[in-house]
Design a protein around this motif. Sequence first.
Motif, PDB file in Angstrom:
ATOM      1  N   ILE A  33       1.418  -3.457   1.763  1.00 44.74           N
ATOM      2  CA  ILE A  33       2.577  -4.341   1.894  1.00 44.74           C
ATOM      3  C   ILE A  33       3.060  -4.375   3.335  1.00 44.74           C
ATOM      4  CG2 ILE A  33       3.292  -4.031  -0.505  1.00 44.74           C
ATOM      5  CD1 ILE A  33       5.378  -2.100   0.347  1.00 44.74           C
ATOM      6  N   GLY A  34       3.678  -5.490   3.674  1.00 45.20           N
ATOM      7  CA  GLY A  34       4.195  -5.694   5.008  1.00 45.20           C
ATOM      8  C   GLY A  34       4.561  -7.152   5.206  1.00 45.20           C
ATOM      9  N   PRO A  35       5.292  -7.470   6.268  1.00 49.82           N
ATOM     10  CA  PRO A  35       5.705  -8.860   6.504  1.00 49.82           C
ATOM     11  C   PRO A  35       4.527  -9.751   6.858  1.00 49.82           C
ATOM     12  CG  PRO A  35       6.330  -7.448   8.345  1.00 49.82           C
ATOM     13  CD  PRO A  35       5.813  -6.537   7.277  1.00 49.82           C
ATOM     14  N   ASN A  36       4.769 -11.046   6.859  1.00 44.34           N
ATOM     15  CA  ASN A  36       3.734 -11.995   7.267  1.00 44.34           C
ATOM     16  C   ASN A  36       3.251 -11.657   8.678  1.00 44.34           C
ATOM     17  OD1 ASN A  36       4.023 -13.438   4.887  1.00 44.34           O
ATOM     18  ND2 ASN A  36       5.526 -14.853   5.743  1.00 44.34           N
ATOM     19  N   GLY A  37       1.932 -11.727   8.858  1.00 44.09           N
ATOM     20  CA  GLY A  37       1.374 -11.442  10.175  1.00 44.09           C
ATOM     21  C   GLY A  37       1.232  -9.969  10.483  1.00 44.09           C
ATOM     22  N   ALA A  38       1.430  -9.121   9.471  1.00 41.47           N
ATOM     23  CA  ALA A  38       1.343  -7.673   9.711  1.00 41.47           C
ATOM     24  C   ALA A  38      -0.090  -7.213   9.907  1.00 41.47           C
ATOM     25  CB  ALA A  38       1.988  -6.912   8.554  1.00 41.47           C
ATOM     26  N   GLY A  39      -1.068  -7.993   9.417  1.00 42.08           N
ATOM     27  CA  GLY A  39      -2.473  -7.610   9.531  1.00 42.08           C
ATOM     28  C   GLY A  39      -3.108  -7.231   8.210  1.00 42.08           C
ATOM     29  N   LYS A  40      -2.451  -7.561   7.095  1.00 42.71           N
ATOM     30  CA  LYS A  40      -2.964  -7.160   5.780  1.00 42.71           C
ATOM     31  C   LYS A  40      -4.331  -7.788   5.496  1.00 42.71           C
ATOM     32  CE  LYS A  40       0.696  -8.671   3.552  1.00 42.71           C
ATOM     33  NZ  LYS A  40       1.507  -9.143   4.711  1.00 42.71           N
ATOM     34  N   SER A  41      -4.447  -9.093   5.686  1.00 43.65           N
ATOM     35  CA  SER A  41      -5.723  -9.764   5.415  1.00 43.65           C
ATOM     36  C   SER A  41      -6.814  -9.263   6.355  1.00 43.65           C
ATOM     37  CB  SER A  41      -5.569 -11.283   5.556  1.00 43.65           C
ATOM     38  OG  SER A  41      -4.712 -11.800   4.561  1.00 43.65           O
ATOM     39  N   THR A  42      -6.451  -9.011   7.603  1.00 42.39           N
ATOM     40  CA  THR A  42      -7.424  -8.499   8.561  1.00 42.39           C
ATOM     41  C   THR A  42      -7.928  -7.127   8.133  1.00 42.39           C
ATOM     42  OG1 THR A  42      -6.332  -9.692  10.370  1.00 42.39           O
ATOM     43  CG2 THR A  42      -7.829  -7.907  10.984  1.00 42.39           C
ATOM     44  N   LEU A  43      -7.029  -6.268   7.693  1.00 45.33           N
ATOM     45  CA  LEU A  43      -7.435  -4.933   7.257  1.00 45.33           C
ATOM     46  C   LEU A  43      -8.347  -5.006   6.037  1.00 45.33           C
ATOM     47  CD1 LEU A  43      -7.300  -1.891   7.534  1.00 45.33           C
ATOM     48  CD2 LEU A  43      -5.131  -1.909   6.267  1.00 45.33           C
ATOM     49  N   ASP A 230       6.349   6.836  -4.506  1.00 49.08           N
ATOM     50  CA  ASP A 230       7.717   7.355  -4.497  1.00 49.08           C
ATOM     51  C   ASP A 230       8.139   7.863  -3.121  1.00 49.08           C
ATOM     52  OD1 ASP A 230       7.977   6.763  -7.154  1.00 49.08           O
ATOM     53  OD2 ASP A 230       7.556   8.796  -7.861  1.00 49.08           O
ATOM     54  N   GLU A 231       7.165   8.282  -2.319  1.00 51.26           N
ATOM     55  CA  GLU A 231       7.476   8.800  -0.994  1.00 51.26           C
ATOM     56  C   GLU A 231       7.552   7.704   0.063  1.00 51.26           C
ATOM     57  OE1 GLU A 231       4.705  11.853   0.029  1.00 51.26           O
ATOM     58  OE2 GLU A 231       5.025  12.998  -1.825  1.00 51.26           O
ATOM     59  N   VAL A 232       6.792   6.643  -0.138  1.00 45.03           N
ATOM     60  CA  VAL A 232       6.695   5.593   0.888  1.00 45.03           C
ATOM     61  C   VAL A 232       7.682   4.453   0.644  1.00 45.03           C
ATOM     62  CG1 VAL A 232       5.176   3.867   1.927  1.00 45.03           C
ATOM     63  CG2 VAL A 232       4.303   6.156   1.398  1.00 45.03           C
ATOM     64  N   MET A 233       7.844   4.059  -0.622  1.00 44.87           N
ATOM     65  CA  MET A 233       8.724   2.932  -0.922  1.00 44.87           C
ATOM     66  C   MET A 233      10.157   3.430  -1.095  1.00 44.87           C
ATOM     67  SD  MET A 233       6.497   0.234  -3.175  1.00 44.87           S
ATOM     68  CE  MET A 233       7.703  -1.058  -2.853  1.00 44.87           C
ATOM     69  N   THR A 234      10.762   3.764   0.029  1.00 47.35           N
ATOM     70  CA  THR A 234      12.153   4.186   0.084  1.00 47.35           C
ATOM     71  C   THR A 234      12.978   3.098   0.751  1.00 47.35           C
ATOM     72  OG1 THR A 234      11.879   5.239   2.249  1.00 47.35           O
ATOM     73  CG2 THR A 234      11.425   6.591   0.286  1.00 47.35           C
ATOM     74  N   SER A 235      14.281   3.191   0.613  1.00 44.99           N
ATOM     75  CA  SER A 235      15.156   2.206   1.263  1.00 44.99           C
ATOM     76  C   SER A 235      14.937   2.205   2.768  1.00 44.99           C
ATOM     77  CB  SER A 235      16.618   2.514   0.938  1.00 44.99           C
ATOM     78  OG  SER A 235      16.868   2.386  -0.447  1.00 44.99           O
ATOM     79  N   GLU A 243      12.732  -5.085   8.285  1.00 47.20           N
ATOM     80  CA  GLU A 243      13.941  -5.323   9.087  1.00 47.20           C
ATOM     81  C   GLU A 243      15.033  -6.015   8.281  1.00 47.20           C
ATOM     82  OE1 GLU A 243      12.553  -7.356  12.644  1.00 47.20           O
ATOM     83  OE2 GLU A 243      12.432  -5.420  13.677  1.00 47.20           O
ATOM     84  N   VAL A 244      15.223  -5.537   7.057  1.00 45.33           N
ATOM     85  CA  VAL A 244      16.313  -6.002   6.213  1.00 45.33           C
ATOM     86  C   VAL A 244      16.881  -4.784   5.485  1.00 45.33           C
ATOM     87  CG1 VAL A 244      15.383  -8.325   5.848  1.00 45.33           C
ATOM     88  CG2 VAL A 244      14.764  -6.472   4.275  1.00 45.33           C
ATOM     89  N   GLU A 245      18.098  -4.938   4.964  1.00 48.70           N
ATOM     90  CA  GLU A 245      18.664  -3.862   4.164  1.00 48.70           C
ATOM     91  C   GLU A 245      18.024  -3.872   2.776  1.00 48.70           C
ATOM     92  OE1 GLU A 245      22.865  -3.658   3.923  1.00 48.70           O
ATOM     93  OE2 GLU A 245      23.174  -3.646   6.094  1.00 48.70           O
ATOM     94  N   VAL A 246      17.600  -2.711   2.346  1.00 46.92           N
ATOM     95  CA  VAL A 246      16.910  -2.583   1.062  1.00 46.92           C
ATOM     96  C   VAL A 246      17.603  -1.511   0.237  1.00 46.92           C
ATOM     97  CG1 VAL A 246      14.755  -1.980  -0.081  1.00 46.92           C
ATOM     98  CG2 VAL A 246      14.701  -3.298   2.043  1.00 46.92           C
ATOM     99  N   SER A 255      12.191   3.557 -14.462  1.00 43.65           N
ATOM    100  CA  SER A 255      11.528   2.640 -13.539  1.00 43.65           C
ATOM    101  C   SER A 255      12.464   2.270 -12.398  1.00 43.65           C
ATOM    102  CB  SER A 255      11.087   1.376 -14.284  1.00 43.65           C
ATOM    103  OG  SER A 255      12.213   0.638 -14.748  1.00 43.65           O
ATOM    104  N   ARG A 256      11.867   1.839 -11.300  1.00 45.71           N
ATOM    105  CA  ARG A 256      12.666   1.531 -10.116  1.00 45.71           C
ATOM    106  C   ARG A 256      12.589   0.050  -9.784  1.00 45.71           C
ATOM    107  NH1 ARG A 256      11.725   5.118  -5.152  1.00 45.71           N
ATOM    108  NH2 ARG A 256       9.536   4.544  -5.410  1.00 45.71           N
ATOM    109  N   ALA A 257      13.642  -0.458  -9.179  1.00 49.33           N
ATOM    110  CA  ALA A 257      13.712  -1.857  -8.770  1.00 49.33           C
ATOM    111  C   ALA A 257      14.151  -1.927  -7.320  1.00 49.33           C
ATOM    112  CB  ALA A 257      14.688  -2.630  -9.649  1.00 49.33           C
ATOM    113  N   VAL A 258      13.561  -2.876  -6.590  1.00 52.26           N
ATOM    114  CA  VAL A 258      13.873  -3.068  -5.172  1.00 52.26           C
ATOM    115  C   VAL A 258      14.801  -4.266  -5.046  1.00 52.26           C
ATOM    116  CG1 VAL A 258      12.961  -3.498  -2.873  1.00 52.26           C
ATOM    117  CG2 VAL A 258      11.621  -2.150  -4.515  1.00 52.26           C
ATOM    118  N   LEU A 259      15.951  -4.061  -4.419  1.00 51.82           N
ATOM    119  CA  LEU A 259      16.907  -5.126  -4.154  1.00 51.82           C
ATOM    120  C   LEU A 259      16.992  -5.362  -2.659  1.00 51.82           C
ATOM    121  CD1 LEU A 259      19.847  -4.185  -6.572  1.00 51.82           C
ATOM    122  CD2 LEU A 259      17.894  -5.684  -7.009  1.00 51.82           C
TER     123      LEU A 259
END
Length: 260
Positions: A33-43, A230-235, A243-246, A255-259
């Motif tokens: 996961i990452g924002p657009n242009g982060a390099g996901k498709s390239t990786l 659980d360790e990586v997907m933190t606020s 670069e947004v408040e999560v 279960s957990r939900a991301v706002l």
Amino acid sequence: MIEARDITVLAGRKHLLDGAGARVVPGHVTALIGPNGAGKSTLISVLAGERRPDAGTLLLEGAPLATYPGRALAQRRAVLLQDSALDFAFTAEEVVELGRLPFSGTPEQMDDEAAIAAACGLAGIGAFRHRSYQTLSGGEKQRVQFARSIAQIWRRPGKSQSLPRYLLLDEPTSALDLRHQRMVLDIARRLAGDGVGVLAAIHDLNLAIAYADDVILLREGRVLASGPVDEVMTSAGLGACFEVEVEILTRENGSRAVLV
């Protein structure tokens, strides 16, 4: 395991990837996961062996990926890319059959019919299995391509699995409605339960947190964090990546939900 170490990919002077690392572990679903242009498709293209990095190391079961013949690699890993365009008037079923080409002339060719039927059933494309691929909607085409990738790594139940298999998915839910998004990731989890290593680039953070075992956070070509979900997907981690408040909420069922 497929492993990438210190991968750098350049486009002119721009770093598409800058020392990035990733692991695809058998039996795990890893969300990229990452924002657009982060390099996901390239990786993903590098991990699939379709793009050669400018620096870094790629390994499959500890051996350099480049030492594997293309056909041997195709028999063990399938790739679903974002672009699903075809210029030929294939039926949906014929597109799924393409996933079995690496097994032509091998004993596994005897399983082609069963693999195609199973893949079409899992992906839910039976209603348009015999239609021209070119007449399908974007979401239907994506499900056909997903079925093609399933057919490629399908093995007959109960058959000895001596070599790990891998499924690399680039935005597999991007054109799908909510029900079919869940269906695709349910299948990914099922395949992981059968020992397949799954890597999926996912935009929907709630799908990632619900289905992934491990997560890689990618931003501007660099890995900000990787490890158990659980360790990586933190606020803090997601906030730094996007670069947004999560805010992450825990429901009564655990279960957990991301706002955002």
